[in-house]
Design an enzyme around this catalytic site. Structure first.
Site, PDB file in Angstrom:
ATOM      1  N   CYS A 130       0.861  -1.148   0.119  1.00 25.25           N
ATOM      2  CA  CYS A 130      -0.004   0.070  -0.072  1.00 25.25           C
ATOM      3  C   CYS A 130       0.828   1.150  -0.071  1.00 25.25           C
ATOM      4  O   CYS A 130       1.684   1.489   0.835  1.00 25.25           O
ATOM      5  CB  CYS A 130      -0.916  -0.147   1.293  1.00 25.25           C
ATOM      6  SG  CYS A 130      -1.740   1.709   1.591  1.00 25.25           S
ATOM      7  N   CYS A 133       0.242   3.903   2.480  1.00 28.08           N
ATOM      8  CA  CYS A 133       0.527   3.634   3.795  1.00 28.08           C
ATOM      9  C   CYS A 133       2.171   3.582   4.199  1.00 28.08           C
ATOM     10  O   CYS A 133       2.506   4.155   5.356  1.00 28.08           O
ATOM     11  CB  CYS A 133       0.060   1.972   4.165  1.00 28.08           C
ATOM     12  SG  CYS A 133      -1.446   1.607   3.604  1.00 28.08           S
ATOM     13  N   ASP A 134       2.785   3.154   3.061  1.00 28.83           N
ATOM     14  CA  ASP A 134       4.157   2.892   3.403  1.00 28.83           C
ATOM     15  C   ASP A 134       5.116   3.930   2.434  1.00 28.83           C
ATOM     16  O   ASP A 134       6.418   3.614   2.506  1.00 28.83           O
ATOM     17  CB  ASP A 134       4.512   1.490   3.256  1.00 28.83           C
ATOM     18  CG  ASP A 134       4.097   0.777   4.403  1.00 28.83           C
ATOM     19  OD1 ASP A 134       3.928   1.354   5.303  1.00 28.83           O
ATOM     20  OD2 ASP A 134       3.645  -0.585   4.097  1.00 28.83           O
TER      21      ASP A 134
END
Ligand code: NAP
Length: 300
Positions: A130, A133-134
């Site tokens: 993702c 997210c990262d």
């Protein structure tokens, strides 16, 4: 006892919750992780009518506000089965049981894994799923996105503004994703596309250093700091197989009212057999199923 239990708190589930509460139903959403589902991972939404541009987190937060204001109850837990006795449905989680007159399954999909050498070993050490997210961890670095659908293209477009360089590895010679996204990819200066390429291995020491691909029968090694795998999703409906019909790929079969082959059990969103999986279609499915569930409850 609830009137309606909704399994899953993504867009389809929350939309069902809104329409259920507005139909006067006592509704419960059972969610495994956190409300929003896949929506929380989308950084840029430009195709939800009435909203020119937003992100998944903002849209999901607004939906959560709506369901809470309407009094929809939310419980966290992983659903393990549904039991049916007469018209009463018991939804079992690992630690609890809840009963309702009707159920809407809105459990979404789970990420597909590449299953190549190195994917599991380097998960969290350069392999991720993702971008929103990262992606932050790869600022000014090189990231390789694997996949050719709209999700992979969206991820690559998000990462190109954070990373120095983005590679895309796609197994076919053309993308499957939306044309508007393909055009943006082609216009991007720091994205390199490797078509007709298959990932053989992800390598490194403590962290990812390289990805080995096979193109035209020969292997090529690309330096990369991260590998984002975005190759689609698979349904998680085996636990329902003994009560409702699934298609050959495990998607739930529903009729035009989103009712499954079991009376009073509905299914909506990405988990059902259908062609178009979009935020707007998930929201639409949820609304129809909730109204139809309310009508079904009236008949009991
Ligand atoms: P998807 O459309 O199913 O695409 C998956 C991609 O991964 C395909 O290109 C597929 O290759 C590739 N793939 C699958 N298994 C693979 C494997 N083992 N190794 C290598 N590549 C593999 O999935 P998605 O992109 O996650 O999209 C899911 C749904 O959400 C779609 O309906 C999509 O339209 C929708 N979506 C829409 C938007 C938007 O509207 N902007 C954004 C994101 C997602 P092949 O092409 O060779 O099959």
């Amino acid at each position: 006892m609830f009137d309606l239990i909704i399994i899953g708190g993504g867009v389809a589930g929350m939309s069902a919750g809104i329409y259920a509460a507005r139909s006067g139903l006592k509704a419960l959403i059972i969610e495994k992780m956190g409300l929003a589902g896949q929506l929380s991972e989308i950084n840029n939404i430009e195709n939800y009518p009435g909203v020119v541009r937003t992100d998944g987190f903002t849209l999901a937060s607004e939906m959560e506000k709506q369901i809470k204001e309407l009094g929809v109850e939310v419980q966290y837990g992983e659903v393990t089965s549904i039991k049916i006795e007469n018209s009463i449905k018991t939804v079992c989680t690992k630690n609890n049981e809840f009963q309702a007159k009707a159920v809407i399954i809105a459990n979404g999909l789970e990420r597909r894994k590449l299953n190549c050498k190195g994917e599991k070993e380097f998960f969290g050490k350069g392999v991720f799923y993702c971008g929103i997210c990262d992606g932050f961890f790869y600022r000014n670095k090189t990231v390789t996105v694997v996949g050719g659908g709209s999700s992979a293209l969206t991820e690559a477009l998000y990462l190109k503004d954070i990373c120095e360089k983005v590679n895309i590895i796609h197994r076919r010679n053309e993308f499957r994703g939306e044309k508007i996204l393909v055009d943006k990819i082609n216009e991007s200066q720091n994205i390199t596309v490797y078509y007709s390429s298959v990932v053989k291995e992800i390598t490194g020491d403590n962290i990812v250093k390289e990805i080995i691909i096979e193109r035209d029968g020969s292997e090529e090694t690309l330096k990369t700091d991260g590998v984002l795998v975005s190759i689609g999703y698979i349904p998680q409906n085996e636990i329902f197989r003994d009560i409702i019909s699934l298609d050959e790929n495990g998607y739930i079969i529903v009729d035009s009212n989103f009712e499954t082959t079991s009376k009073g059990i509905f299914a909506v969103g990405d988990t059902i057999k259908k062609d178009v999986r979009q935020i707007v279609t998930a929201a639409s499915d949820g609304s129809v199923a909730a109204v139809k569930a309310a009508e079904y409850i009236q008949t009991l």
